[in-house]
Design a protein around this motif. Structure first.
Motif, PDB file in Angstrom:
ATOM      1  N   GLN A   1       4.594 -11.703   6.670  1.00 48.05           N
ATOM      2  CA  GLN A   1       4.592 -12.937   5.902  1.00 48.05           C
ATOM      3  C   GLN A   1       5.247 -12.689   4.546  1.00 48.05           C
ATOM      4  N   LYS A   2       6.143 -13.577   4.138  1.00 43.57           N
ATOM      5  CA  LYS A   2       6.858 -13.399   2.884  1.00 43.57           C
ATOM      6  C   LYS A   2       5.990 -13.817   1.698  1.00 43.57           C
ATOM      7  N   LEU A   3       6.083 -13.041   0.617  1.00 47.27           N
ATOM      8  CA  LEU A   3       5.388 -13.382  -0.617  1.00 47.27           C
ATOM      9  C   LEU A   3       6.278 -14.310  -1.436  1.00 47.27           C
ATOM     10  N   THR A   4       5.758 -15.494  -1.774  1.00 46.98           N
ATOM     11  CA  THR A   4       6.503 -16.438  -2.587  1.00 46.98           C
ATOM     12  C   THR A   4       6.458 -16.007  -4.057  1.00 46.98           C
ATOM     13  N   VAL A   5       7.261 -16.663  -4.861  1.00 49.64           N
ATOM     14  CA  VAL A   5       7.262 -16.379  -6.300  1.00 49.64           C
ATOM     15  C   VAL A   5       5.879 -16.666  -6.888  1.00 49.64           C
ATOM     16  N   ASP A   6       5.250 -17.760  -6.441  1.00 51.66           N
ATOM     17  CA  ASP A   6       3.918 -18.113  -6.933  1.00 51.66           C
ATOM     18  C   ASP A   6       2.896 -17.034  -6.592  1.00 51.66           C
ATOM     19  N   GLU A   7       2.987 -16.491  -5.381  1.00 49.67           N
ATOM     20  CA  GLU A   7       2.048 -15.450  -4.969  1.00 49.67           C
ATOM     21  C   GLU A   7       2.233 -14.173  -5.796  1.00 49.67           C
ATOM     22  N   ILE A   8       3.469 -13.836  -6.091  1.00 55.85           N
ATOM     23  CA  ILE A   8       3.729 -12.667  -6.931  1.00 55.85           C
ATOM     24  C   ILE A   8       3.180 -12.896  -8.334  1.00 55.85           C
ATOM     25  N   ILE A   9       3.393 -14.112  -8.876  1.00 55.46           N
ATOM     26  CA  ILE A   9       2.852 -14.455 -10.200  1.00 55.46           C
ATOM     27  C   ILE A   9       1.336 -14.336 -10.193  1.00 55.46           C
ATOM     28  N   GLY A  10       0.700 -14.839  -9.124  1.00 59.21           N
ATOM     29  CA  GLY A  10      -0.758 -14.777  -9.007  1.00 59.21           C
ATOM     30  C   GLY A  10      -1.263 -13.347  -8.984  1.00 59.21           C
ATOM     31  N   CYS A  11      -0.576 -12.479  -8.242  1.00 57.33           N
ATOM     32  CA  CYS A  11      -0.975 -11.060  -8.171  1.00 57.33           C
ATOM     33  C   CYS A  11      -0.906 -10.408  -9.547  1.00 57.33           C
TER      34      CYS A  11
ATOM     35  N   LEU B   1     -10.065  -9.228  -6.174  1.00 63.31           N
ATOM     36  CA  LEU B   1      -8.732  -8.705  -5.854  1.00 63.31           C
ATOM     37  C   LEU B   1      -8.472  -8.691  -4.350  1.00 63.31           C
ATOM     38  N   GLU B   2      -9.509  -8.946  -3.547  1.00 65.06           N
ATOM     39  CA  GLU B   2      -9.304  -9.012  -2.094  1.00 65.06           C
ATOM     40  C   GLU B   2      -8.275 -10.078  -1.751  1.00 65.06           C
ATOM     41  N   SER B   3      -8.193 -11.154  -2.564  1.00 63.15           N
ATOM     42  CA  SER B   3      -7.197 -12.196  -2.316  1.00 63.15           C
ATOM     43  C   SER B   3      -5.789 -11.659  -2.514  1.00 63.15           C
ATOM     44  N   VAL B   4      -5.597 -10.828  -3.533  1.00 57.52           N
ATOM     45  CA  VAL B   4      -4.296 -10.206  -3.778  1.00 57.52           C
ATOM     46  C   VAL B   4      -3.933  -9.267  -2.620  1.00 57.52           C
ATOM     47  N   VAL B   5      -4.892  -8.430  -2.238  1.00 59.12           N
ATOM     48  CA  VAL B   5      -4.662  -7.471  -1.147  1.00 59.12           C
ATOM     49  C   VAL B   5      -4.391  -8.206   0.158  1.00 59.12           C
ATOM     50  N   SER B   6      -5.069  -9.338   0.358  1.00 61.04           N
ATOM     51  CA  SER B   6      -4.872 -10.131   1.568  1.00 61.04           C
ATOM     52  C   SER B   6      -3.432 -10.624   1.662  1.00 61.04           C
ATOM     53  N   ALA B   7      -2.896 -11.105   0.544  1.00 57.61           N
ATOM     54  CA  ALA B   7      -1.511 -11.585   0.525  1.00 57.61           C
ATOM     55  C   ALA B   7      -0.533 -10.445   0.777  1.00 57.61           C
ATOM     56  N   ILE B   8      -0.796  -9.298   0.143  1.00 57.53           N
ATOM     57  CA  ILE B   8       0.093  -8.139   0.310  1.00 57.53           C
ATOM     58  C   ILE B   8       0.027  -7.589   1.733  1.00 57.53           C
TER      59      ILE B   8
ATOM     60  N   LEU C   1     -11.804  -0.155  -3.962  1.00 60.87           N
ATOM     61  CA  LEU C   1     -11.673   0.202  -2.543  1.00 60.87           C
ATOM     62  C   LEU C   1     -12.277  -0.875  -1.652  1.00 60.87           C
ATOM     63  N   THR C   2     -13.415  -1.421  -2.083  1.00 63.46           N
ATOM     64  CA  THR C   2     -14.055  -2.505  -1.347  1.00 63.46           C
ATOM     65  C   THR C   2     -13.121  -3.694  -1.222  1.00 63.46           C
ATOM     66  N   ALA C   3     -12.505  -4.082  -2.347  1.00 63.91           N
ATOM     67  CA  ALA C   3     -11.588  -5.220  -2.347  1.00 63.91           C
ATOM     68  C   ALA C   3     -10.388  -4.970  -1.439  1.00 63.91           C
ATOM     69  N   ILE C   4      -9.889  -3.735  -1.434  1.00 72.67           N
ATOM     70  CA  ILE C   4      -8.742  -3.386  -0.590  1.00 72.67           C
ATOM     71  C   ILE C   4      -9.108  -3.510   0.889  1.00 72.67           C
ATOM     72  N   ILE C   5     -10.279  -2.984   1.245  1.00 73.11           N
ATOM     73  CA  ILE C   5     -10.711  -3.050   2.650  1.00 73.11           C
ATOM     74  C   ILE C   5     -10.961  -4.491   3.067  1.00 73.11           C
ATOM     75  N   TRP C   6     -11.647  -5.253   2.214  1.00 72.51           N
ATOM     76  CA  TRP C   6     -11.895  -6.665   2.534  1.00 72.51           C
ATOM     77  C   TRP C   6     -10.589  -7.442   2.663  1.00 72.51           C
ATOM     78  N   GLY C   7      -9.631  -7.143   1.771  1.00 75.69           N
ATOM     79  CA  GLY C   7      -8.356  -7.841   1.816  1.00 75.69           C
ATOM     80  C   GLY C   7      -7.596  -7.566   3.101  1.00 75.69           C
ATOM     81  N   THR C   8      -7.547  -6.292   3.516  1.00 73.06           N
ATOM     82  CA  THR C   8      -6.843  -5.945   4.753  1.00 73.06           C
ATOM     83  C   THR C   8      -7.596  -6.438   5.988  1.00 73.06           C
ATOM     84  N   SER C   9      -8.923  -6.564   5.872  1.00 68.56           N
ATOM     85  CA  SER C   9      -9.702  -7.011   7.035  1.00 68.56           C
ATOM     86  C   SER C   9      -9.486  -8.491   7.334  1.00 68.56           C
ATOM     87  N   PHE C  10      -8.868  -9.216   6.391  1.00 70.16           N
ATOM     88  CA  PHE C  10      -8.569 -10.622   6.652  1.00 70.16           C
ATOM     89  C   PHE C  10      -7.648 -10.766   7.851  1.00 70.16           C
TER      90      PHE C  10
END
Length: 303
Positions: A271-281, A256-263, A15-24
């Motif tokens: 913002q569109k998710l590239t193939v690389d970003e999907i692979i990273g997630c 995982l905040e980085s993943v949530v940030s991209a999503i 939950l922390t990672a999700i909140i931090w990711g969206t707070s970006f």
């Protein structure tokens, strides 16, 4: 019961990672109107203020435990202030990809520091760290990304190093039986007060971003979200969730905040998710699942 606590704490850190990711998103929006230290002052003071009624409502702390929690919270606040403001200043120049990748390097710094502290880390966790690092690279930079070293990179490296010590110190504070809410509240007020010292010399003189009533009004939605959710809620969940958790595993989940940030950038900003970003997630998700798998009894005895 111990396994149940581990699952609960892992969920709190998620939950922390999700909140931090969206707070970006909020953080980026706020920095369009006010300077980095002004943003830090307001969000941390709001975060600390939000927790005061919670502490009063719970009202379960003995005087000795309260003093102890405040003492550890002061140190946490100093570390948090230094780490977050290095990140805030760097983000004036650094791209989101670079910032996300370099900051999240705490996933490798934490276990390395653990070696010097004579803390053993299982091979499975090291594999998870390695996979998460690869995932972060795909998520934040990608296969065709160009990398140019800048002063902001040094600032983000310092930020990542200090955040690593912040994670480790929280683990140490939890071992002393502190109250997580009191520690969290204290660290916000300490971080906010220290940040206040740098508003005029850095925001005003260096960046010509002294706050005004109009700018504060425009940035207020971002400040409120960052102060209430990213600080008041998320950092408190971090302290509570880290209790009894392996510090390296905790850092993996928080990364995982980085993943949530991209999503969230895709869902909220379009913002569109590239193939690389999907692979990273996907790679990072695999790394977290691997780290959470039960350790066989024989290996647990060794560690």
């Amino acid at each position: 019961m111990k396994q149940d606590n581990t699952l609960r704490n892992s969920f709190l850190l998620l939950l922390t990672a999700i909140i931090w990711g969206t707070s970006f998103v909020a953080q980026s929006a706020g920095m369009e109107h006010i300077g980095p230290f002004t943003f830090s002052v307001l969000r941390y003071l709001i975060g600390g203020t939000v927790l005061i009624p919670v502490i009063m409502f719970l009202g379960k702390n003995r005087r000795g435990a309260l003093k102890k929690s405040i003492k550890y919270g002061i140190v946490c606040g100093i570390l948090l202030c230094a780490a977050s403001n290095f990140q805030q200043v760097a983000m004036l120049r650094a791209s989101a990809g670079k910032a996300g990748f370099i900051t999240a390097l705490y996933i490798i710094i934490v276990p390395v520091i653990g070696i010097f502290m004579k803390k053993k880390t299982s091979p499975v966790i090291w594999l998870s760290v390695f996979l998460a690092l690869i995932g972060l690279y795909f998520l934040c930079i990608g296969r065709n990304g160009s990398y140019k070293f800048e002063i902001s990179d040094i600032q983000l490296l310092i930020c990542s190093l200090i955040f690593s010590f912040h994670l480790i110190y929280i683990d140490y504070a939890n071992s002393k039986g502190v109250d997580g809410v009191v520690v969290s509240c204290t660290q916000f007020f300490v971080a906010g007060i220290i940040s206040m010292i740098f508003v005029y010399p850095i925001d005003g003189l260096c960046y010509d971003m002294m706050p005004s009533a109009g700018k504060l009004y425009d940035a207020m939605p971002a400040i409120l979200y960052s102060g209430v959710m990213a600080c008041g809620v998320a950092y408190t969940l971090q302290i509570i969730g880290q209790k009894g958790m392996n510090t390296t595993v905790a850092s993996l989940i928080l990364s995982l905040e980085s993943v949530v940030s991209a999503i969230s950038g895709f869902l909220i900003l379009g913002q569109k998710l590239t193939v690389d970003e999907i692979i990273g997630c996907v790679i990072m998700f695999v790394a977290i699942v691997l780290a959470e798998l039960p350790i066989p009894k024989k290996e647990r005895r060794k560690n």
